[in-house]
Design an enzyme around this catalytic site. Structure first.
Site, PDB file in Angstrom:
ATOM      1  N   ASP A  36       0.825  -1.205   0.000  1.00  0.00           N
ATOM      2  CA  ASP A  36       0.000   0.000   0.000  1.00  0.00           C
ATOM      3  C   ASP A  36       0.858   1.252   0.000  1.00  0.00           C
ATOM      4  O   ASP A  36       1.968   1.264   0.532  1.00  0.00           O
ATOM      5  CB  ASP A  36      -0.919   0.000   1.225  1.00  0.00           C
ATOM      6  CG  ASP A  36      -2.010   1.024   1.105  1.00  0.00           C
ATOM      7  OD1 ASP A  36      -2.712   1.024   0.081  1.00  0.00           O
ATOM      8  OD2 ASP A  36      -2.147   1.848   2.014  1.00  0.00           O
ATOM      9  N   HIS A  57      -7.445  -0.368 -11.119  1.00  0.00           N
ATOM     10  CA  HIS A  57      -7.412   0.705 -10.124  1.00  0.00           C
ATOM     11  C   HIS A  57      -6.374   1.773 -10.486  1.00  0.00           C
ATOM     12  O   HIS A  57      -6.646   2.977 -10.389  1.00  0.00           O
ATOM     13  CB  HIS A  57      -7.111   0.122  -8.744  1.00  0.00           C
ATOM     14  CG  HIS A  57      -7.114   1.132  -7.643  1.00  0.00           C
ATOM     15  ND1 HIS A  57      -8.202   1.910  -7.348  1.00  0.00           N
ATOM     16  CD2 HIS A  57      -6.137   1.509  -6.757  1.00  0.00           C
ATOM     17  CE1 HIS A  57      -7.927   2.721  -6.343  1.00  0.00           C
ATOM     18  NE2 HIS A  57      -6.677   2.499  -5.967  1.00  0.00           N
TER      19      HIS A  57
END
Length: 209
Positions: free
Chosen positions: A53, A120
């Site tokens: 992340d 994404h």
């Protein structure tokens, strides 16, 4: 929401104590409802989906301030979102499928040279070209949370110098800007709530002292 407090500590019990202090010091009958979410570091900085992340975050402090702080006010615009992951989908799908949804490799977060316009990465950057130039940027702090017995996912916090940065990204997620394509990240996670905030700068806060 009306008040949001983002606190970080290596000792979770200290965060619990802080929440207690905050709630005890709120004016009587001033709180209709509240929620305290406690996150944790998962696999040295990965999301519960297994992906690394924060890959796109600016690396240095100066760049982060330029992205996240309004130069006129010294404050930051903030978005919070609570995402609930479908852990069964994440567990059963092949890495190649999950990577196509995200637009990055799962082991090392390398951007895929060939990716779908619905991935994404493509939705957030404005296109599916290799290392697409980003029209907007944010500083993100994504925090895994939850338990297997109830719900688990990601509490997302984004900081920006303008709320228009969030508007661009959210429009791209749901196909509301320049096409009708939605973000494939919603194949593995569902957003159940979100709020915009404004964090005053130091000079602004002094006016309330």
């Amino acid at each position: 929401g009306d008040v949001f407090i983002h606190a970080k500590c290596n000792t979770p019990s200290k965060l619990f104590e802080l929440a207690q202090v905050v709630m005890k010091n709120m004016p009587a009958n001033s709180v209709e409802s509240f929620e305290d979410v406690y996150s944790f570091v998962y696999k040295n900085g990965r999301d519960l989906s297994g992906f690394i992340d924060g890959t796109e975050n600016a690396a240095d402090e100066e760049s982060r301030q330029n992205i996240a702080v309004d130069k006129e006010t010294g404050g930051s615009y903030v978005i919070t979102q609570k995402w609930i992951h479908d852990l069964q989908v994440i567990d059963k799908e092949k890495d190649k499928t999950l990577e196509s949804w995200v637009g990055r490799s799962r082991p090392d977060s390398t951007e895929l040279s060939r990716k779908s316009i619905t991935s994404h990465v493509a939705r957030m950057t404005g296109g599916n070209s290799w290392q697409q130039a980003k029209p907007v940027e944010i500083v993100r702090q994504s925090m895994p949370f939850g338990s297997l017995s109830s719900e688990a996912g990601l509490f997302f916090i984004g900081y920006a110098a303008s709320p228009m940065n969030f508007e661009f990204m959210l429009d791209r997620m749901v196909g509301a800007r320049d096409d009708s394509n939605c973000d494939d990240i919603m194949r593995l996670s569902k957003n159940i709530k979100g709020t915009y905030w404004y964090f005053p700068g130091a000079d602004e806060l002094k006016k309330f002292a």
